[in-house]
Design an enzyme around this catalytic site. Structure first.
Site, PDB file in Angstrom:
ATOM      1  N   CYS A 136       0.790  -1.310   0.099  1.00 54.47           N
ATOM      2  CA  CYS A 136       0.069  -0.060   0.066  1.00 54.47           C
ATOM      3  C   CYS A 136       0.949   1.351  -0.064  1.00 54.47           C
ATOM      4  O   CYS A 136       1.973   1.194   0.627  1.00 54.47           O
ATOM      5  CB  CYS A 136      -0.902  -0.035   1.295  1.00 54.47           C
ATOM      6  SG  CYS A 136      -1.745  -1.451   1.714  1.00 54.47           S
ATOM      7  N   GLY A 252      -0.419 -17.375  -6.078  1.00 52.39           N
ATOM      8  CA  GLY A 252      -0.020 -16.908  -7.339  1.00 52.39           C
ATOM      9  C   GLY A 252      -0.365 -17.896  -8.453  1.00 52.39           C
ATOM     10  O   GLY A 252       0.508 -18.573  -8.554  1.00 52.39           O
TER      11      GLY A 252
HETATM   12  C1  LIG Z   1      -9.596  -8.754  -7.441  1.00 50.71           C
HETATM   13  C2  LIG Z   1      -8.549  -9.058  -6.578  1.00 50.71           C
HETATM   14  C3  LIG Z   1      -8.432  -8.157  -5.259  1.00 50.71           C
HETATM   15  C4  LIG Z   1      -7.455  -8.364  -4.138  1.00 50.71           C
HETATM   16  N1  LIG Z   1      -7.490  -7.794  -2.969  1.00 50.71           N
HETATM   17  C5  LIG Z   1      -6.283  -7.880  -2.137  1.00 50.71           C
HETATM   18  C6  LIG Z   1      -6.443  -7.463  -0.943  1.00 50.71           C
HETATM   19  O1  LIG Z   1      -7.255  -6.811  -0.661  1.00 50.71           O
HETATM   20  N2  LIG Z   1      -5.299  -7.554  -0.175  1.00 50.71           N
HETATM   21  C7  LIG Z   1      -4.329  -8.575  -0.451  1.00 50.71           C
HETATM   22  O2  LIG Z   1      -3.345  -8.417   0.271  1.00 50.71           O
HETATM   23  N3  LIG Z   1      -4.317  -9.011  -1.804  1.00 50.71           N
HETATM   24  C8  LIG Z   1      -5.072  -8.788  -2.613  1.00 50.71           C
HETATM   25  N4  LIG Z   1      -5.207  -9.365  -4.063  1.00 50.71           N
HETATM   26  C9  LIG Z   1      -4.259 -10.391  -4.266  1.00 50.71           C
HETATM   27  C10 LIG Z   1      -4.332 -11.887  -3.980  1.00 50.71           C
HETATM   28  O3  LIG Z   1      -4.544 -11.990  -2.520  1.00 50.71           O
HETATM   29  C11 LIG Z   1      -3.409 -12.666  -4.286  1.00 50.71           C
HETATM   30  O4  LIG Z   1      -2.095 -12.316  -3.605  1.00 50.71           O
HETATM   31  C12 LIG Z   1      -2.703 -12.694  -5.945  1.00 50.71           C
HETATM   32  O5  LIG Z   1      -3.892 -12.232  -6.783  1.00 50.71           O
HETATM   33  C13 LIG Z   1      -1.895 -13.793  -6.401  1.00 50.71           C
HETATM   34  O6  LIG Z   1      -2.834 -15.073  -6.244  1.00 50.71           O
HETATM   35  P1  LIG Z   1      -3.705 -15.623  -7.333  1.00 50.71           P
HETATM   36  O7  LIG Z   1      -3.113 -15.515  -8.785  1.00 50.71           O
HETATM   37  O8  LIG Z   1      -4.148 -16.768  -7.004  1.00 50.71           O
HETATM   38  O9  LIG Z   1      -4.952 -14.571  -7.484  1.00 50.71           O
HETATM   39  C14 LIG Z   1      -6.380  -9.188  -4.946  1.00 50.71           C
HETATM   40  C15 LIG Z   1      -6.156 -10.011  -5.818  1.00 50.71           C
HETATM   41  C16 LIG Z   1      -7.299  -9.711  -6.749  1.00 50.71           C
HETATM   42  C17 LIG Z   1      -7.180 -10.514  -8.161  1.00 50.71           C
END
Ligand SMILES: Cc1cc2nc3c(=O)[nH]c(=O)nc-3n(C[C@H](O)[C@H](O)[C@H](O)COP(=O)(O)O)c2cc1C
Length: 313
Positions: A136, A252
Site C-alpha cells: 500500500c 499466485g
Molecule cells: C480482485 C483482486 C483483489 C485483491 N485484493 C487484495 C487485497 O485486498 N489484499 C491483498 O493482500 N491482496 C489482494 N489481492 C491479491 C491476492 O490475494 C493474491 O496475492 C494474488 O492475486 C495472487 O494470487 P492469485 O494468482 O491466486 O490470484 C487481490 C487480487 C485480486 C485479483
C-alpha cells in the site's frame, strides 16, 4: 489383530496456530467469505483470509478496473471495503458462526493506521492470524509502497507486533515488485513477523489499441492468475532457502493440485487460492483434494514433510 493406523496429517502451522489443512483463500478474492459459503462449508478450508480492511470505508479506484490478459487478469480495484467498524460488527460474527478459521488482512496508509487496526482486532476471540498487506502507498513518504521500502516495512511490522493480541500469528504479505525479496523478508522477520505471504499481485498495464487508451482507469493494475505463478515459485524458493524455518503462505496462479504442489515443493507451508475462485467457486476445495492425493501418492508421511522438498538435493 491390532494394527497401528495413524491418520495422514494434512495440517500445517503458522506461529502458534495449527490449521487442519494448508488451503486458504487469498485476500480480496472471496470477499469476507459470504459468497463462497453458498458453495461449501467454510470450515473445510485451512482458513479464510479476508479482503484487506482499512480504518475507514473506502470506495476503491475509478472504473474500468479489471482487464483480462493472457493467463491472468489485471485489477485496479484498490482497497475497497466497509472499514473496520462495520467489518467487526458484521463480518467477524458471521464468520465465527460458520466456524471458519479467520485470518484478517489489514492495510493502512500510515504506520499508525496499521497499529490501530492491530489494536482493534485484539478482542476477537479465536482469531487465527493477521495478514499484514504492506503493498500500500505510504502517505507519509511520497506514496512509496511500504513493501518496497525496508525501513517503512520494519516500522509497520514492529508497530503491529506491539499492538496486536498475543496468541495468533503475524503474517506479512510481500510484493514481488522489488529487486531483492529476501532482504525485505528478513527485515520483516527480524521486526517480529511469524510468517510470510508470497506473493501479492505484480504491477502491470494494458492498452486498448483501438481506443489508444490504457484499459484501466487507474492506468496500472495488479496482475494475478497463472501468468504470475513462476514469479511466485521463484520468490517462495528464494525466501525458503534463506529462511527455512519461517513458514510461507504461497499464492499466485494456483488453479489445481499440481500448481499447489509446485509452491509447496518450493517451500510453502500453505497455499492461498485467489483468481481461480472467480472462474470456479469450488477451486479451493478442488485444490485441497488434489493436493492431498498428490502428496500421498508420492509417499510423504505428512504434509509437513513435503514442504520445501525441491531444496533437498
Ligand atoms: C480482485 C483482486 C483483489 C485483491 N485484493 C487484495 C487485497 O485486498 N489484499 C491483498 O493482500 N491482496 C489482494 N489481492 C491479491 C491476492 O490475494 C493474491 O496475492 C494474488 O492475486 C495472487 O494470487 P492469485 O494468482 O491466486 O490470484 C487481490 C487480487 C485480486 C485479483
Amino acid at each position: 489383530m491390532e494394527e497401528s493406523f495413524k491418520a495422514f496429517d494434512y495440517g500445517t502451522r503458522f506461529g502458534g496456530r495449527y490449521f487442519p489443512n494448508p488451503i486458504f483463500t487469498a485476500s480480496g478474492c472471496a470477499g469476507s467469505g459470504k459468497e463462497l459459503s453458498q458453495f461449501f462449508d467454510l470450515s473445510e478450508l485451512g482458513a479464510v483470509v479476508t479482503k484487506s480492511i482499512s480504518v475507514r470505508p473506502r470506495s476503491g479506484r475509478p472504473t474500468p478496473r479489471m482487464a483480462e490478459t493472457p493467463s491472468g487478469m489485471l485489477n485496479s480495484i484498490g482497497l475497497q471495503g466497509p472499514g473496520v467498524d462495520l467489518f467487526l460488527e458484521e463480518d467477524i460474527p458471521w464468520l465465527l458462526e460458520k466456524n471458519a478459521r479467520i485470518v484478517v488482512s489489514i492495510s493502512g496508509e500510515t504506520v499508525e493506521e496499521y497499529a490501530s487496526l492491530a489494536r482493534r482486532l485484539r478482542n476477537i476471540n479465536g482469531l487465527f492470524g493477521i495478514e499484514v498487506n504492506i503493498s500500500c502507498p505510504n502517505v507519509e513518504n511520497r506514496g512509496l509502497v511500504f513493501a518496497c521500502d525496508p525501513v517503512a516495512s520494519r516500522a509497520v511490522i514492529e508497530s503491529v507486533r506491539r499492538n496486536m493480541g498475543g496468541d495468533y500469528p503475524l503474517i506479512v504479505k510481500l510484493s514481488p515488485d522489488v529487486t531483492d525479496i529476501v532482504s525485505i523478508a528478513s527485515e520483516v522477520v527480524s521486526a517480529g513477523a511469524d510468517g510470510l505471504a508470497l506473493i501479492n499481485t505484480v504491477l502491470g498495464m494494458a492498452i486498448d489499441i483501438d481506443k489508444r487508451i490504457p484499459k484501466l482507469a487507474g492506468l496500472t493494475g495488479g496482475l494475478s492468475g497463472p501468468a504470475i505463478r513462476p514469479i511466485a515459485v521463484r520468490a517462495i524458493y528464494q525466501v525458503h532457502k534463506a529462511m527455512p524455518n519461517v513458514p510461507i503462505l504461497g499464492m499466485g496462479g494456483v488453479t489445481n493440485g499440481r500448481d499447489a504442489l509446485e509452491l509447496v515443493f518450493a517451500g510453502a507451508s500453505g497455499v492461498s487460492i485467489g483468481t481461480a475462485t472467480f472462474g470456479n467457486p469450488m477451486a479451493a476445495l478442488k485444490v485441497k483434494t488434489e493436493l492431498l492425493q498428490l502428496i500421498q501418492e508420492r509417499g510423504f508421511s505428512s504434509f509437513a514433510q513435503a514442504i520445501g522438498a525441491a531444496h533437498e538435493k
